[in-house]
Motif scaffolding. Sequence first.
Motif, PDB file in Angstrom:
ATOM      1  N   SER A   1      -3.058   7.478   2.064  1.00 13.77           N
ATOM      2  CA  SER A   1      -3.462   8.804   2.510  1.00 13.77           C
ATOM      3  C   SER A   1      -4.533   9.401   1.598  1.00 13.77           C
ATOM      4  O   SER A   1      -5.108  10.430   1.909  1.00 13.77           O
ATOM      5  CB  SER A   1      -2.250   9.731   2.558  1.00 13.77           C
ATOM      6  OG  SER A   1      -1.655   9.802   1.285  1.00 13.77           O
TER       7      SER A   1
ATOM      8  N   ALA B   1     -11.473   1.339   3.707  1.00  9.15           N
ATOM      9  CA  ALA B   1     -11.593   2.231   4.872  1.00  9.15           C
ATOM     10  C   ALA B   1     -11.356   3.677   4.462  1.00  9.15           C
ATOM     11  O   ALA B   1     -11.928   4.606   5.048  1.00  9.15           O
ATOM     12  CB  ALA B   1     -10.578   1.815   5.941  1.00  9.15           C
ATOM     13  N   LYS B   2     -10.533   3.906   3.444  1.00  7.21           N
ATOM     14  CA  LYS B   2     -10.276   5.247   2.943  1.00  7.21           C
ATOM     15  C   LYS B   2     -11.344   5.705   1.944  1.00  7.21           C
ATOM     16  O   LYS B   2     -11.271   6.807   1.404  1.00  7.21           O
ATOM     17  CB  LYS B   2      -8.905   5.310   2.248  1.00  7.21           C
ATOM     18  CG  LYS B   2      -7.773   5.590   3.183  1.00  7.21           C
ATOM     19  CD  LYS B   2      -7.829   7.037   3.606  1.00  7.21           C
ATOM     20  CE  LYS B   2      -6.764   7.325   4.624  1.00  7.21           C
ATOM     21  NZ  LYS B   2      -6.915   8.584   5.288  1.00  7.21           N
TER      22      LYS B   2
ATOM     23  N   GLY C   1      -0.808  -5.416   2.383  1.00 15.20           N
ATOM     24  CA  GLY C   1      -1.251  -4.395   3.341  1.00 15.20           C
ATOM     25  C   GLY C   1      -0.183  -3.655   4.098  1.00 15.20           C
ATOM     26  O   GLY C   1      -0.490  -3.018   5.101  1.00 15.20           O
TER      27      GLY C   1
ATOM     28  N   ASP D   1       0.528   4.426  -2.466  1.00 15.60           N
ATOM     29  CA  ASP D   1       0.360   5.777  -1.945  1.00 15.60           C
ATOM     30  C   ASP D   1       1.363   6.731  -2.595  1.00 15.60           C
ATOM     31  O   ASP D   1       1.005   7.835  -3.014  1.00 15.60           O
ATOM     32  CB  ASP D   1       0.542   5.763  -0.424  1.00 15.60           C
ATOM     33  CG  ASP D   1       0.015   7.024   0.220  1.00 15.60           C
ATOM     34  OD1 ASP D   1      -1.049   7.505  -0.224  1.00 15.60           O
ATOM     35  OD2 ASP D   1       0.666   7.533   1.143  1.00 15.60           O
TER      36      ASP D   1
ATOM     37  N   THR E   1       0.373   2.587   4.691  1.00 19.22           N
ATOM     38  CA  THR E   1      -0.965   3.195   4.788  1.00 19.22           C
ATOM     39  C   THR E   1      -1.262   4.006   3.536  1.00 19.22           C
ATOM     40  O   THR E   1      -0.356   4.433   2.826  1.00 19.22           O
ATOM     41  CB  THR E   1      -1.041   4.150   5.999  1.00 19.22           C
ATOM     42  OG1 THR E   1      -0.009   5.126   5.871  1.00 19.22           O
ATOM     43  CG2 THR E   1      -0.887   3.397   7.301  1.00 19.22           C
TER      44      THR E   1
ATOM     45  N   LEU F   1       0.826  -1.210   0.000  1.00 17.72           N
ATOM     46  CA  LEU F   1       0.000   0.000   0.000  1.00 17.72           C
ATOM     47  C   LEU F   1       0.862   1.263   0.000  1.00 17.72           C
ATOM     48  O   LEU F   1       0.509   2.263  -0.627  1.00 17.72           O
ATOM     49  CB  LEU F   1      -0.915   0.016   1.231  1.00 17.72           C
ATOM     50  CG  LEU F   1      -2.083  -0.972   1.219  1.00 17.72           C
ATOM     51  CD1 LEU F   1      -2.814  -0.912   2.547  1.00 17.72           C
ATOM     52  CD2 LEU F   1      -3.029  -0.677   0.073  1.00 17.72           C
ATOM     53  N   SER F   2       2.016   1.202   0.682  1.00 18.12           N
ATOM     54  CA  SER F   2       2.910   2.371   0.729  1.00 18.12           C
ATOM     55  C   SER F   2       3.384   2.742  -0.678  1.00 18.12           C
ATOM     56  O   SER F   2       3.506   3.924  -1.010  1.00 18.12           O
ATOM     57  CB  SER F   2       4.098   2.092   1.639  1.00 18.12           C
ATOM     58  OG  SER F   2       4.777   0.925   1.229  1.00 18.12           O
TER      59      SER F   2
ATOM     60  N   SER G   1      -5.981  -7.460   4.607  1.00 19.34           N
ATOM     61  CA  SER G   1      -5.658  -6.176   5.241  1.00 19.34           C
ATOM     62  C   SER G   1      -5.568  -5.054   4.210  1.00 19.34           C
ATOM     63  O   SER G   1      -5.975  -3.919   4.480  1.00 19.34           O
ATOM     64  CB  SER G   1      -4.348  -6.284   6.020  1.00 19.34           C
ATOM     65  OG  SER G   1      -3.287  -6.631   5.167  1.00 19.34           O
ATOM     66  N   ALA G   2      -5.074  -5.358   3.012  1.00 16.74           N
ATOM     67  CA  ALA G   2      -4.962  -4.346   1.958  1.00 16.74           C
ATOM     68  C   ALA G   2      -6.349  -3.920   1.484  1.00 16.74           C
ATOM     69  O   ALA G   2      -6.630  -2.725   1.344  1.00 16.74           O
ATOM     70  CB  ALA G   2      -4.143  -4.874   0.788  1.00 16.74           C
TER      71      ALA G   2
ATOM     72  N   ALA H   1      -9.138  -4.132   3.117  1.00 15.37           N
ATOM     73  CA  ALA H   1      -9.797  -3.406   4.204  1.00 15.37           C
ATOM     74  C   ALA H   1      -9.274  -1.960   4.283  1.00 15.37           C
ATOM     75  O   ALA H   1     -10.055  -1.027   4.478  1.00 15.37           O
ATOM     76  CB  ALA H   1      -9.563  -4.126   5.526  1.00 15.37           C
ATOM     77  N   ALA H   2      -7.974  -1.777   4.126  1.00 15.13           N
ATOM     78  CA  ALA H   2      -7.382  -0.439   4.213  1.00 15.13           C
ATOM     79  C   ALA H   2      -7.835   0.444   3.054  1.00 15.13           C
ATOM     80  O   ALA H   2      -8.098   1.641   3.236  1.00 15.13           O
ATOM     81  CB  ALA H   2      -5.860  -0.543   4.221  1.00 15.13           C
TER      82      ALA H   2
END
Length: 148
Positions: free
Chosen positions: A120, A140-141, A115, A83, A118, A79-80, A133-134, A136-137
């Motif tokens: 942004s 969530a955004k 995942g 981002d 994070t 994810l980083s 987890s990825a 979900a993240a």
Amino acid sequence: MDLSNLKPAKGSTKSEKRIGRGQGSGRGGTSTRGHKGAKSRSGYSIKIGFEGGQMPLQRRLPKYGFKNLKRVEYKGINLSTLDELAAKKGLKVINVDNLVEAGFASKNDKVKILGNGTLSVEVEVTAHAFSKSAAAAIEAKGGKAVKL
């Protein structure tokens, strides 16, 4: 310059002796293959791994483990990384083509989003697979995780 200095042009003569061109050539008869046996016959080629009748190394070593022939290999992208890419290029939709263009994957890779890190920004991500987890993240955004 005189006749003792003359030499043929480079590449115009063959240095190796031709084999199997009669007794007068000095390499006739058996044509350097020796007498009898498989190696003297036409069409002979040694098998890969052949060790002269000795048990080959590949058969001497013990075999163990399991190799799944249906395994699917994925190129993991965190994810980083997504981002950074979204921030650098101002993307709202990230797909496999964007990742290939940025050099994170090759065109034949299957991509899995992992995942680590994070997000942004809100992005819609299209890939072959997502870790829980990825996904979900991303959601969530407010983004979407679309599976190919």
